[in-house]
Design an enzyme around this catalytic site. Structure first.
Site, PDB file in Angstrom:
ATOM      1  N   GLU A 105       0.900  -1.129   0.070  1.00  0.00           N
ATOM      2  CA  GLU A 105       0.096  -0.052  -0.024  1.00  0.00           C
ATOM      3  C   GLU A 105       0.938   1.055   0.040  1.00  0.00           C
ATOM      4  O   GLU A 105       1.482   1.398   0.924  1.00  0.00           O
ATOM      5  CB  GLU A 105      -0.960  -0.094   1.140  1.00  0.00           C
ATOM      6  CG  GLU A 105      -1.647   1.392   1.416  1.00  0.00           C
ATOM      7  CD  GLU A 105      -2.434   1.129   2.891  1.00  0.00           C
ATOM      8  OE1 GLU A 105      -2.363   0.302   3.645  1.00  0.00           O
ATOM      9  OE2 GLU A 105      -3.041   2.296   3.061  1.00  0.00           O
ATOM     10  N   ASP A 158      -1.179  -1.027   5.638  1.00  0.00           N
ATOM     11  CA  ASP A 158      -1.240  -0.303   7.008  1.00  0.00           C
ATOM     12  C   ASP A 158      -1.974  -1.149   7.962  1.00  0.00           C
ATOM     13  O   ASP A 158      -3.056  -1.707   7.630  1.00  0.00           O
ATOM     14  CB  ASP A 158      -1.573   1.030   6.941  1.00  0.00           C
ATOM     15  CG  ASP A 158      -0.604   1.765   6.162  1.00  0.00           C
ATOM     16  OD1 ASP A 158       0.802   1.255   6.182  1.00  0.00           O
ATOM     17  OD2 ASP A 158      -0.563   2.935   5.728  1.00  0.00           O
ATOM     18  N   ASP A 176      -4.365   0.109   9.856  1.00  0.00           N
ATOM     19  CA  ASP A 176      -5.550   0.926  10.091  1.00  0.00           C
ATOM     20  C   ASP A 176      -6.560   0.672   9.247  1.00  0.00           C
ATOM     21  O   ASP A 176      -6.737  -0.266   8.488  1.00  0.00           O
ATOM     22  CB  ASP A 176      -4.955   2.419   9.960  1.00  0.00           C
ATOM     23  CG  ASP A 176      -4.560   2.754   8.677  1.00  0.00           C
ATOM     24  OD1 ASP A 176      -4.741   2.003   7.649  1.00  0.00           O
ATOM     25  OD2 ASP A 176      -4.085   3.859   8.437  1.00  0.00           O
ATOM     26  N   ASP A 192      -7.909   2.139   6.591  1.00  0.00           N
ATOM     27  CA  ASP A 192      -7.883   2.099   5.339  1.00  0.00           C
ATOM     28  C   ASP A 192      -7.143   0.957   4.734  1.00  0.00           C
ATOM     29  O   ASP A 192      -7.384   0.476   3.880  1.00  0.00           O
ATOM     30  CB  ASP A 192      -6.882   3.538   5.011  1.00  0.00           C
ATOM     31  CG  ASP A 192      -8.056   4.809   4.801  1.00  0.00           C
ATOM     32  OD1 ASP A 192      -8.955   4.607   4.845  1.00  0.00           O
ATOM     33  OD2 ASP A 192      -7.412   5.612   4.701  1.00  0.00           O
TER      34      ASP A 192
END
Ligand code: 28F
Length: 856
Positions: free
Chosen positions: A443, A517, A519, A521
């Site tokens: 990402e 990541d 998180d 997203d």
């Protein structure tokens, strides 16, 4: 042996067979199972762990299929054990008759639970589930359990027996009277066998819901007594028809109600059930089952179905002049947007394929083919409007497919291809050996940069992805190919896309690793990628090529030492290590004489033991008994060699109980039985009685709840270990010491001290009055002077850090994406991304906590 069972037949199957106890084939000992568990249950990961539950429940399902059982209850208990109860006829308890003299005369239930393959197949049982995927039987579960208990209500009595790691602990005996029949099996997976013994409610829930759909009329209850007490109850009289409707929840459907048909061939011992419902998506979703086993590799039932569907619908379309000059739809076109369940019951199933989930029986192919041919054309005649819609949908799919083919050719001719046919932004590896090479889908460009710098050039390729990829949920191939990020992935993998072009042999990397990541997203992008693979390249998942990288959540440093920490649990371990590695534990007498002083390693061992004790104590107390209560009993009775009691008998406060109401504790079952006989108490188990019903009450007997306290044995062992580690200076009483003040008001100094050297010759002292304070003091020391940094994005790590924590094959932790996990993610995805608001709102409400946890 008489069979006390009623011949209930929830499925209209009234061939309730009554087989003899002699038909058991005896094979080998359970030692082999503990030596090589993988041979019997596949592996000892979460998959294997949950498989234990399926093994037990499969026996209950067999009882249901034989028409003798209609309710099954599965419960995860507070101590991490699990119980299964059914209201079948009860496992036979009479003496076993067989040709092995070793087993002669032992109770049948004992043989079934201790002898490998004893619960095998019997001639009379038309369609057993056990004997399927692994079908290893309850004895394997017993062998891999720290303990197992069985209760059988049968022949007028309630019988009980218990085991430890597969060996008999308490012999079979009668503990009460029952007019109803049923079986309860409880077990706790052995931590010596499974690295992680925690049952996941969701995993079990998904599976058992599916079981309920496949067995119409069966009542399934699943409950979790840990945490906030989840509970689900399933019964689907409409069976797989309700199943497809549920899979289509949140989607627009073409034919409502679903198409459903069933055919039986008694002579060949075959049953075929099919439910079909088209939706407005472009995806095909066919689930196939043989004897309740999810045949993810397909097989003869699937191929028979596909052939017949293509033939029948095309005939209908042609016969009714629906195509009018447009091209003839292919099988793939006719299955676009089709959601269907194909469930067959086969008396002698042959399972083939890599994971033994491909049905091989040739006779099934023609049976399903004929059935679908006849029933589907009848359905079309009777439902011309819906049939027309389906055919028109297929015709437009055929056109789109043609457009997609052109788009693909176009992509191939121009597109973002460089000379070698690989995308420009790919940092390829040098190895051409597919086995050893991997590709990281990363990402963001900055993380991509770090990954490129840190990687092993020989075997690791990096493909940075920009932002979110397309949601392929509602797109056809031609549209999907319009997106650059997706084209790049397809080009890098080189194995093509779509039913007619995908070729696993052209895949350039053995492992495809998604690295996003930690998180919200990141998890969204991961889901998008998984959905893409699930829909467009499902064979990559089926063959185990897709992985998820796990970057650490924390970096912990103190002084010059620094460490990366994967998650909260590891964090706790690290604090324990830091807190002990430069400290000593000192134990004082009441007159402040130093009794013993450990070194750092000694403190660590003691810390670990106290942690285990603390966990067991909280389990004991969750059951409503205080640890103090138990400990006091132990001190009182020198004959018991200071051991904690093993059995808890609770006489509830009801009118008949009178003065007897209260808690009683025993050290063995003889003692407990004598007490019950003396007081006229009948043993009772709320779980079992809930499911089978109480029947006629035994006359004038008071029920007492009996619980074995398996933690007692472990606690005894752990305190013995503490005694050993402290040269006899730490004992159980040290658990209960409280803070005290002198008359002058000053605090009495603690019995323990953690003494820490700080490297500059200084000593820090942390006092502790009791054992749990030793735990908190050590963690306090561990945290001292420490810096905890939380990694949010991959981009925060430099190349070296990323390599060390996430990419170096020696110490990284990869998650392999399994078919089950992917289809779960897929379901979640349809809910979150689908158009209907209601299911999404419901889902978010139910899972709000988990979603929050993703964002740590
Ligand atoms: C919680 C798990 O295992 N339930 C079971 C039965 C009932 C019979 C049975 C099982 C007989 C000779 C093998 C009883 N009476 N639940 C369960 N319920 N096994 S397992 O029979 C086993 C065979 O050896 C049963 C008449 N027929 C079958």
């Amino acid at each position: 042996m008489t069979d006390g069972a009623e011949n209930r037949s929830p499925q209209g199957n009234d061939k309730a067979s009554s087989y003899g106890e002699e038909s058991i084939k005896v094979l080998e000992g359970l030692e082999a199972v503990r030596k090589r568990p993988g041979m019997y249950i596949g592996d000892t990961t979460a998959r294997g762990l949950h498989h234990l539950v399926y093994e037990i429940v499969d026996n209950s399902i067999d009882e249901h299929m034989a028409g003798r059982c209609d309710t099954i209850q599965i419960k995860i208990h507070a101590d991490g054990s699990l119980s299964v109860v059914d209201d079948g006829s009860g496992i036979p308890v009479g003496p076993f008759k067989g040709n092995n003299p070793l087993h002669e005369g032992r109770p049948t239930v004992e043989i079934i639970l201790t002898v490998l393959h004893a619960g095998g197949k019997f001639e009379n049982d038309a369609y057993k589930v056990s004997g399927g995927l692994h079908g290893v039987g309850a004895s394997v579960v017993n062998a891999l359990s720290e303990w197992m208990e069985v209760e059988v209500a049968r022949d007028g009595n309630l019988h009980a027996m218990s085991f430890e790691r597969g060996k008999v602990n308490e012999e079979l005996r009668v503990i009460g009277e029952r007019t109803k029949t049923g079986t309860k099996i409880s077990f706790k997976p052995d931590p010596e066998m499974f690295p992680d013994t925690e049952f996941k409610f969701e995993t079990l829930n998904v599976r058992f819901k599916e079981m309920a759909y496949l067995n119409p009329g069966l009542h399934l209850v699943i409950e979790d007594e840990r945490g906030d007490g989840k509970r689900e109850e399933y019964c689907f009289p409409e069976g797989i028809k309700a199943f497809v409707a549920a899979l289509n929840e949140g989607k627009e459907v073409v034919n409502d109600p679903p198409i459903y048909f069933r055919a039986d061939d008694d002579e060949q011992g075959l049953v075929c059930e099919i439910a079909l419902q088209y939706n407005d998506s472009y995806n095909e979703r066919l689930l196939t089952f043989a004897n309740n086993i999810n045949t993810i590799e397909g097989g003869t039932h699937l191929s028979g179905f596909k052939t017949a569907l293509t033939r029948t619908l095309n005939n209908y379309a042609r016969g009714n002049n629906l195509l009018k000059g447009s091209m003839v739809p292919s099988g793939d076109d006719l299955r676009e947007g089709l959601c269907g369940i194909i469930s067959v019951k086969v008396s002698e199933p042959q399972f083939e394929g890599q994971t033994k989930t491909k049905l091989g029986n040739a006779e099934v192919e023609s049976f399903v083919n004929t059935t679908v041919g006849q029933s589907l054309s009848t359905w079309c005649e009777e439902n011309p409007a819906a049939a027309k819609k389906i055919c028109m949908k297929a015709a437009s799919a055929a056109q789109a497919r043609e457009a997609a083919r052109k788009a693909r050719d176009l992509t191939r001719r121009k597109g973002a291809l460089d000379a070698g046919g690989l995308p420009g932004k790919l940092y390829d590896c040098t190895s051409k050996n597919v086995e050893e090479s991997e590709i990281y889908l990363v990402e963001g460009d900055s993380a991509g940069g770090s990954a490129k710098g840190g990687r092993d050039h020989k075997t690791q390729a990096i493909l940075p992805l920009k932002g979110k990829i397309l949601n392929v949920e509602k797109a056809r191939l031609d549209k999907i190919l319009g997106f650059e990020e997706i084209r790049t992935i397809i080009q890098a993998l080189s194995c093509g896309i779509g039913a007619d072009e995908f070729n696993l042999e052209k895949l350039r990397y053995g492992k495809i690793i998604i690295m996003t990541d930690a998180d919200v997203d990141g998890s969204h992008i991961r889901t998008l990628l998984l959905t893409f693979f699930f829909r467009q390249m499902p064979d990559l998942i089926r063959n185990g090529h897709i992985y998820i990288a796990q970057p650490p959540l924390y970096q912990v440093s103190r002084g010059r030492k620094s460490e990366y920490v994967l998650n909260e649990k590891r964090m706790h371990t690290v604090l324990g290590e830091l807190g002990t590695n430069e400290s000593e534990l000192v134990v004082y007498s009441e007159d402040r004489q130093e009794l013993v002083r450990t070194d750092a390693a000694g403190l660590k061992s003691i810390f670990d033991v106290i942690e285990q004790i603390s966990e067991l104590v909280s389990i004991v107390e969750r059951r409503g008994v205080t640890f103090k209560q138990l400990a006091d009993l132990r001190a009182d009775d020198p004959k018991k060699e200071g051991r904690l009691p093993r059995i808890h008998l609770q006489v509830p406060l009801v009118e008949q109980a009178g003065d007897l109401a209260g808690d009683y504790f025993f050290w063995n079952d003889q003692e407990e039985e004598a007490f019950r006989n003396e007081k006229g108490l009948s043993s009772s188990d709320p779980d079992l009685d809930d499911v089978i019903g109480e029947g006629e009450k035994p006359k004038a007997k008071i029920s007492a709840f009996r619980k074995e306290m398996h933690e007692s044995k472990d606690l005894d062992r752990l305190f013995a270990k503490l005694d050993e580690l402290s040269d006899g200076h730490i004992c159980l009483n040290d658990w209960f010491i409280k803070h005290e003040q002198r008359v002058t008001g000053e605090e009495v100094p603690g019995r323990f001290e953690i003494v820490t050297k700080d490297g500059k010759g200084n000593e820090h002292v942390n006092a502790a009055v009791n054992l749990s304070e030793i735990l908190s003091s050590v963690l306090e020391v561990g945290k001292h002077g420490m810096e905890i940094k939380r990694f949010k994005g991959l981009g925060e790590m430099d190349a070296e850090q990323l390599w060390e924590t996430t990419m170096n094959p020696v110490n990284r932790v990869l998650l392999k994406v399994t078919w089950d996990a992917a289809s779960e993610a897929e379901k979640l995805f349809s809910i979150l991304m689908g158009e209907e608001v209601e299911p999404r709102r419901k889902y978010i409400e139910e899972h709000a906590l988990e979603v929050k946890n993703l964002d740590v």
